[in-house]
Scaffold this active site. Structure first.
Site, PDB file in Angstrom:
ATOM      1  N   VAL A  36       0.818  -1.218   0.000  1.00 28.89           N
ATOM      2  CA  VAL A  36       0.000   0.000   0.000  1.00 28.89           C
ATOM      3  C   VAL A  36       0.850   1.264   0.000  1.00 28.89           C
ATOM      4  O   VAL A  36       0.327   2.368  -0.175  1.00 28.89           O
ATOM      5  CB  VAL A  36      -0.969   0.027   1.201  1.00 28.89           C
ATOM      6  CG1 VAL A  36      -1.979  -1.094   1.097  1.00 28.89           C
ATOM      7  CG2 VAL A  36      -0.212  -0.063   2.532  1.00 28.89           C
ATOM      8  N   GLY A  37       2.151   1.130   0.190  1.00 29.84           N
ATOM      9  CA  GLY A  37       3.019   2.302   0.187  1.00 29.84           C
ATOM     10  C   GLY A  37       4.466   1.897   0.088  1.00 29.84           C
ATOM     11  O   GLY A  37       4.856   0.801   0.507  1.00 29.84           O
ATOM     12  N   GLU A  38       5.267   2.785  -0.485  1.00 25.15           N
ATOM     13  CA  GLU A  38       6.684   2.478  -0.659  1.00 25.15           C
ATOM     14  C   GLU A  38       7.482   3.769  -0.607  1.00 25.15           C
ATOM     15  O   GLU A  38       7.121   4.758  -1.253  1.00 25.15           O
ATOM     16  CB  GLU A  38       6.907   1.772  -2.001  1.00 25.15           C
ATOM     17  CG  GLU A  38       8.263   1.150  -2.152  1.00 25.15           C
ATOM     18  CD  GLU A  38       8.325   0.147  -3.299  1.00 25.15           C
ATOM     19  OE1 GLU A  38       9.434  -0.340  -3.572  1.00 25.15           O
ATOM     20  OE2 GLU A  38       7.279  -0.135  -3.912  1.00 25.15           O
ATOM     21  N   GLY A  39       8.545   3.772   0.198  1.00 22.41           N
ATOM     22  CA  GLY A  39       9.385   4.953   0.327  1.00 22.41           C
ATOM     23  C   GLY A  39      10.835   4.631   0.070  1.00 22.41           C
ATOM     24  O   GLY A  39      11.174   3.553  -0.434  1.00 22.41           O
ATOM     25  N   ASP A  59       8.838  17.917   9.285  1.00 19.14           N
ATOM     26  CA  ASP A  59       8.644  17.411   7.921  1.00 19.14           C
ATOM     27  C   ASP A  59       7.158  17.215   7.630  1.00 19.14           C
ATOM     28  O   ASP A  59       6.770  16.230   7.007  1.00 19.14           O
ATOM     29  CB  ASP A  59       9.414  16.103   7.734  1.00 19.14           C
ATOM     30  CG  ASP A  59       9.537  15.706   6.265  1.00 19.14           C
ATOM     31  OD1 ASP A  59       9.431  16.603   5.398  1.00 19.14           O
ATOM     32  OD2 ASP A  59       9.727  14.512   5.982  1.00 19.14           O
ATOM     33  N   TYR A  67      13.223   3.987   2.121  1.00 16.26           N
ATOM     34  CA  TYR A  67      13.834   2.926   2.931  1.00 16.26           C
ATOM     35  C   TYR A  67      12.802   2.038   3.601  1.00 16.26           C
ATOM     36  O   TYR A  67      13.116   1.304   4.524  1.00 16.26           O
ATOM     37  CB  TYR A  67      14.769   3.533   3.983  1.00 16.26           C
ATOM     38  CG  TYR A  67      14.085   4.324   5.085  1.00 16.26           C
ATOM     39  CD1 TYR A  67      14.082   3.866   6.397  1.00 16.26           C
ATOM     40  CD2 TYR A  67      13.431   5.519   4.820  1.00 16.26           C
ATOM     41  CE1 TYR A  67      13.466   4.580   7.409  1.00 16.26           C
ATOM     42  CE2 TYR A  67      12.820   6.240   5.821  1.00 16.26           C
ATOM     43  CZ  TYR A  67      12.842   5.772   7.115  1.00 16.26           C
ATOM     44  OH  TYR A  67      12.224   6.481   8.117  1.00 16.26           O
ATOM     45  N   GLY A  68      11.571   2.056   3.121  1.00 15.41           N
ATOM     46  CA  GLY A  68      10.543   1.227   3.734  1.00 15.41           C
ATOM     47  C   GLY A  68       9.427   0.881   2.770  1.00 15.41           C
ATOM     48  O   GLY A  68       9.152   1.617   1.817  1.00 15.41           O
ATOM     49  N   VAL A  81       5.335  -0.633   2.896  1.00 14.47           N
ATOM     50  CA  VAL A  81       4.195  -0.878   3.770  1.00 14.47           C
ATOM     51  C   VAL A  81       3.209  -1.792   3.058  1.00 14.47           C
ATOM     52  O   VAL A  81       2.806  -1.520   1.922  1.00 14.47           O
ATOM     53  CB  VAL A  81       3.495   0.433   4.170  1.00 14.47           C
ATOM     54  CG1 VAL A  81       2.320   0.144   5.104  1.00 14.47           C
ATOM     55  CG2 VAL A  81       4.482   1.382   4.849  1.00 14.47           C
TER      56      VAL A  81
END
Length: 421
Positions: free
Chosen positions: A76-79, A194, A81-82, A84
């Site tokens: 459901v999510g991607e950054g 942020d 360094y992570g 989800v």
């Protein structure tokens, strides 16, 4: 047939029976072992299927080495360094989010993860994302990734702004919840630093939760402002001007500025200050707010920053009522960057004027913003809790970060993960 022959036949028959029984037992054991191997292979395949999720846009699979209490659903999510994934906690049938973090390639990622982990464990607030559980490694040697089990939020404000028009009621509620969370954070002596639409998570009930505390710091700790700038690689569009102008210290006002940028974006459907770079960002701010007056000018301690501002053409402040006039007059019903809004609440613009003030000392505080008439429908001083202040040594690892190796940071993360929630 004599008696001896009869006994001999009986013995032969018994030996044959024993041999047959032994063969039958051996066959049964072999079949049992084969079945056990098949079951183990099936279980391993099921576990592999459960622990892998595939994005709709990419055929690659992502391994999630989590407990079999969780059934992985989808990414459901991607950054940076992570990643989800959504998942189901089988015993409770609760939908959760599992965040997989692999920070051990760079010290900066380890530091961000450590800050976020410590702060999310510290806060217990309705408008701050919480950690439900942590997947603890078997031992330090196998500790190569981090899994945080969190509340599942369907979307974030960035996606919502891009795909639909927000009603004034929605805008009020989202800003109120953001400020409510900030009140708790600032009372704990924590700056988020942020805030942006993608860090405001939302669910179908319009509940809002702030996430991503990787750049957060203590208000009391101002020794690391230069280090903060070298690490500040996030979107500049929501940064307060004092961050770019290297004020001697940063206050809670930097988060308030970000809230103002977010409010403006919800009102218009587009970012207010989408700077291409550092210089363009400051220029866009001054085009709207005007050139700083003498008092605000000398509040900037950096001589170089003051000289840069003096080099820019003089700008007259544009009132937000005038700036948003084009939005007010827009009759489009599309979900384009104009937002399709035909009427903006004057109280929203009044709050915006107070949030986006160049001089941080004159900017409205979170407490006063919560009392603003625009948020009157939701404001309840008895339901806007504060948090315990973080200990003085909470961010000690940041003070010595230049001396810490990745292995040192890995040990700190391991110790933090093994502590009870």
């Amino acid at each position: 047939m004599n008696i001896d022959q009869h006994h001999q036949l009986q013995q032969q028959h018994q030996q044959q029976m024993l041999q047959q029984q032994a063969q039958a037992q051996a066959q049964a054991q072999a079949q049992a072992q084969q079945q056990q191997q098949q079951q183990q292979q099936a279980a391993a395949a099921a576990a592999a299927a459960n622990a892998a999720a595939t994005t709709s846009s990419s055929p690659r699979q992502v391994s999630f080495n989590v407990s079999d209490h969780y059934q992985i659903l989808e990414i459901v999510g991607e950054g940076a360094y992570g990643i989800v994934c959504s998942a189901i906690h089988k015993p409770s049938q609760q939908k959760v989010a599992i965040k997989k973090i692999e920070p051990f390639e760079r010290s900066m990622l380890c530091l961000r993860t450590l800050r976020e982990l410590k702060l999310l464990k510290h806060f217990n607030h309705e408008n701050i994302i919480s950690i439900l559980a942590i997947q603890r490694p078997i031992n330090y040697e196998s500790f190569n990734e981090i899994y945080l089990i969190q509340e599942l939020m369907e979307t974030d404000l960035h996606r919502v702004i891009r795909t639909q028009n927000l009603s004034d009621d929605h805008i009020q509620y989202f800003i109120y919840q953001t400020l409510r969370a900030l009140k708790a954070m600032h009372s704990a002596n924590v700056l988020h630093r942020d805030l942006k639409p993608s860090n405001l998570l939302l669910n179908s009930n319009c509940d809002l939760k702030i996430c991503d505390f990787g750049l957060a710091r203590s208000i009391a700790s101002q020794e690391d402002n230069y280090g903060f700038m070298t690490e500040y690689v996030a979107t500049r569009w929501y940064r307060a001007p004092e961050i770019m102008l290297t004020f001697q210290e940063y206050t809670t006002a930097i988060d308030v500025w970000s809230v103002g940028c977010i409010l403006a974006e919800m009102l218009s459907g587009r970012p207010l200050f989408p700077g291409r770079d550092y210089h363009n960002q400051l220029w866009l701010i001054m085009e709207v707010l005007g050139t700083p007056n003498m008092e605000d000018y000398y509040n900037i301690k950096s001589k170089r920053a003051r000289e840069y501002i003096r080099s820019l053409p003089f700008c007259k402040k544009i009132p937000f009522s005038e700036l948003f006039a084009n939005t007010n007059n827009n009759t489009s019903t599309s979900t384009s960057n104009t937002g399709g809004r035909t009427n903006i609440n004057p109280l929203a613009l009044d709050l915006l004027e107070k949030l986006l003030i160049f001089n941080p000392a004159k900017r409205i505080t979170v407490e006063d913003a919560l009392k603003h008439p625009y948020l009157q429908l939701y404001h309840d001083p008895n339901d806007e809790p504060i948090s315990d202040k973080i200990p003085e040594d909470f961010f000690d690892f940041d003070k010595m970060k230049d001396q810490l190796t990745i292995e040192d940071l890995k040990k700190l993360l391991y110790e933090e993960i093994m502590k009870p929630l």
